[in-house]
Write a protein that holds these residues in place. Structure first.
Motif, PDB file in Angstrom:
ATOM      1  N   PRO A  39       0.813  -1.228   0.000  1.00  0.00           N
ATOM      2  CA  PRO A  39       0.000   0.000   0.000  1.00  0.00           C
ATOM      3  C   PRO A  39       0.841   1.270   0.000  1.00  0.00           C
ATOM      4  N   ALA A  40       1.907   1.288   0.793  1.00  0.00           N
ATOM      5  CA  ALA A  40       2.771   2.471   0.835  1.00  0.00           C
ATOM      6  C   ALA A  40       3.455   2.682  -0.511  1.00  0.00           C
ATOM      7  N   LEU A  41       3.912   1.597  -1.113  1.00  0.00           N
ATOM      8  CA  LEU A  41       4.535   1.720  -2.434  1.00  0.00           C
ATOM      9  C   LEU A  41       3.543   2.244  -3.461  1.00  0.00           C
ATOM     10  N   LYS A  47       2.472   9.435  -5.872  1.00  0.00           N
ATOM     11  CA  LYS A  47       2.993  10.745  -5.479  1.00  0.00           C
ATOM     12  C   LYS A  47       4.140  10.550  -4.499  1.00  0.00           C
ATOM     13  N   ASP A  48       5.316  10.822  -4.959  1.00  0.00           N
ATOM     14  CA  ASP A  48       6.542  10.674  -4.179  1.00  0.00           C
ATOM     15  C   ASP A  48       6.767  11.927  -3.319  1.00  0.00           C
ATOM     16  N   LEU A  78      14.160   0.631  -0.194  1.00  0.00           N
ATOM     17  CA  LEU A  78      13.025   1.033  -1.039  1.00  0.00           C
ATOM     18  C   LEU A  78      12.699   2.518  -0.921  1.00  0.00           C
ATOM     19  N   ILE A  79      13.006   3.102   0.229  1.00  0.00           N
ATOM     20  CA  ILE A  79      12.730   4.531   0.449  1.00  0.00           C
ATOM     21  C   ILE A  79      13.929   5.193   1.109  1.00  0.00           C
ATOM     22  N   ARG A  80      13.927   6.509   1.032  1.00  0.00           N
ATOM     23  CA  ARG A  80      14.851   7.329   1.813  1.00  0.00           C
ATOM     24  C   ARG A  80      14.024   8.474   2.381  1.00  0.00           C
ATOM     25  N   ARG A  81      14.486   9.009   3.485  1.00  0.00           N
ATOM     26  CA  ARG A  81      13.763  10.108   4.138  1.00  0.00           C
ATOM     27  C   ARG A  81      14.644  11.351   4.150  1.00  0.00           C
ATOM     28  N   THR A  82      14.003  12.482   3.938  1.00  0.00           N
ATOM     29  CA  THR A  82      14.706  13.761   4.015  1.00  0.00           C
ATOM     30  C   THR A  82      13.906  14.701   4.907  1.00  0.00           C
ATOM     31  N   ARG A  83      14.591  15.668   5.464  1.00  0.00           N
ATOM     32  CA  ARG A  83      13.930  16.664   6.301  1.00  0.00           C
ATOM     33  C   ARG A  83      12.943  17.465   5.448  1.00  0.00           C
ATOM     34  N   HIS A  84      11.763  17.699   5.973  1.00  0.00           N
ATOM     35  CA  HIS A  84      10.745  18.482   5.267  1.00  0.00           C
ATOM     36  C   HIS A  84      11.182  19.946   5.258  1.00  0.00           C
ATOM     37  N   PRO A  85      11.153  20.612   4.104  1.00  0.00           N
ATOM     38  CA  PRO A  85      11.648  21.988   4.037  1.00  0.00           C
ATOM     39  C   PRO A  85      10.820  23.001   4.822  1.00  0.00           C
ATOM     40  N   ALA A  86       9.533  22.711   5.045  1.00  0.00           N
ATOM     41  CA  ALA A  86       8.670  23.683   5.720  1.00  0.00           C
ATOM     42  C   ALA A  86       8.289  23.275   7.146  1.00  0.00           C
ATOM     43  N   ASP A  87       8.595  22.034   7.543  1.00  0.00           N
ATOM     44  CA  ASP A  87       8.206  21.541   8.863  1.00  0.00           C
ATOM     45  C   ASP A  87       9.365  20.730   9.437  1.00  0.00           C
ATOM     46  N   ALA A  88      10.071  21.304  10.367  1.00  0.00           N
ATOM     47  CA  ALA A  88      11.262  20.658  10.924  1.00  0.00           C
ATOM     48  C   ALA A  88      10.951  19.345  11.642  1.00  0.00           C
ATOM     49  N   ALA A  90       8.789  17.089  10.518  1.00  0.00           N
ATOM     50  CA  ALA A  90       8.377  16.079   9.547  1.00  0.00           C
ATOM     51  C   ALA A  90       9.512  15.702   8.611  1.00  0.00           C
ATOM     52  N   GLN A  91       9.359  14.524   8.025  1.00  0.00           N
ATOM     53  CA  GLN A  91      10.284  14.071   7.004  1.00  0.00           C
ATOM     54  C   GLN A  91       9.490  13.718   5.754  1.00  0.00           C
ATOM     55  N   GLN A  92      10.100  13.949   4.610  1.00  0.00           N
ATOM     56  CA  GLN A  92       9.495  13.521   3.357  1.00  0.00           C
ATOM     57  C   GLN A  92      10.023  12.133   3.027  1.00  0.00           C
ATOM     58  N   ILE A  93       9.165  11.333   2.426  1.00  0.00           N
ATOM     59  CA  ILE A  93       9.519   9.959   2.072  1.00  0.00           C
ATOM     60  C   ILE A  93       9.632   9.882   0.561  1.00  0.00           C
ATOM     61  N   TRP A  94      10.785   9.407   0.109  1.00  0.00           N
ATOM     62  CA  TRP A  94      11.086   9.341  -1.319  1.00  0.00           C
ATOM     63  C   TRP A  94      11.402   7.910  -1.715  1.00  0.00           C
ATOM     64  N   LEU A  95      10.950   7.522  -2.879  1.00  0.00           N
ATOM     65  CA  LEU A  95      11.298   6.211  -3.422  1.00  0.00           C
ATOM     66  C   LEU A  95      12.749   6.210  -3.885  1.00  0.00           C
ATOM     67  N   THR A  96      13.402   5.086  -3.707  1.00  0.00           N
ATOM     68  CA  THR A  96      14.753   4.917  -4.231  1.00  0.00           C
ATOM     69  C   THR A  96      14.656   4.433  -5.675  1.00  0.00           C
ATOM     70  N   ALA A  97      15.786   4.406  -6.340  1.00  0.00           N
ATOM     71  CA  ALA A  97      15.836   3.884  -7.711  1.00  0.00           C
ATOM     72  C   ALA A  97      15.364   2.431  -7.738  1.00  0.00           C
TER      73      ALA A  97
END
Length: 142
Positions: A39-41, A47-48, A78-88, A90-97
């Protein structure tokens, strides 16, 4: 009071879901994913870069379950997380290659399981079945 599981929508839906998950697992295991991640995938393939909170809301999954799933997905590459630019906080979740590469194969696997499960239904029964499930889901969300 008597409970007839063979006539219980909840029991039958749960049983069917477990069978779907088992068949899906057989098909997606070679891709390095498990049904709990699917489901998460699916959401991330649509929407990544969303937050965990957004995934929880979109998927009707408990926060703790989502956290555990994302931790495993990160561990599995499968994913990587980055700091959310507008909310310290939160983290954004991104798919890996890797996750992007397996998308089409995962879709094929899910379509194959659905085709097998619904093979005995006529097209109009298939449409009615999907419509009924959509309405039941909507009524249980309220």
């Amino acid at each position: 009071m008597l409970f007839e599981k063979e006539k219980s929508a909840g029991y039958l839906v749960n049983h069917m879901a477990r069978l779907f998950a088992h068949r899906l697992h057989e098909r997606i295991a070679p891709l390095g994913i498990v049904p709990g991640q699917f489901p998460a995938l699916l959401a991330l393939w649509e929407k990544d870069g969303v937050t965990q909170k957004e995934l929880v809301a979109r998927l009707d999954i408990e926060q703790a379950t989502m956290a555990n799933t994302l931790t495993r997905m990160e561990r599995d590459g499968l994913i990587r997380r980055t700091r959310h630019p507008a909310d310290a906080r939160a983290q954004q979740i991104w798919l890996t290659a890797k996750a992007k590469r397996i998308r089409d194969s995962a879709y094929e696997a899910a379509n194959a399981v659905n085709a097998r499960a619904l093979a005995d239904l006529r097209p109009e029964e298939h449409a009615l079945f999907i419509d009924c499930m959509d309405r039941i889901i909507a009524s249980l969300r309220d």
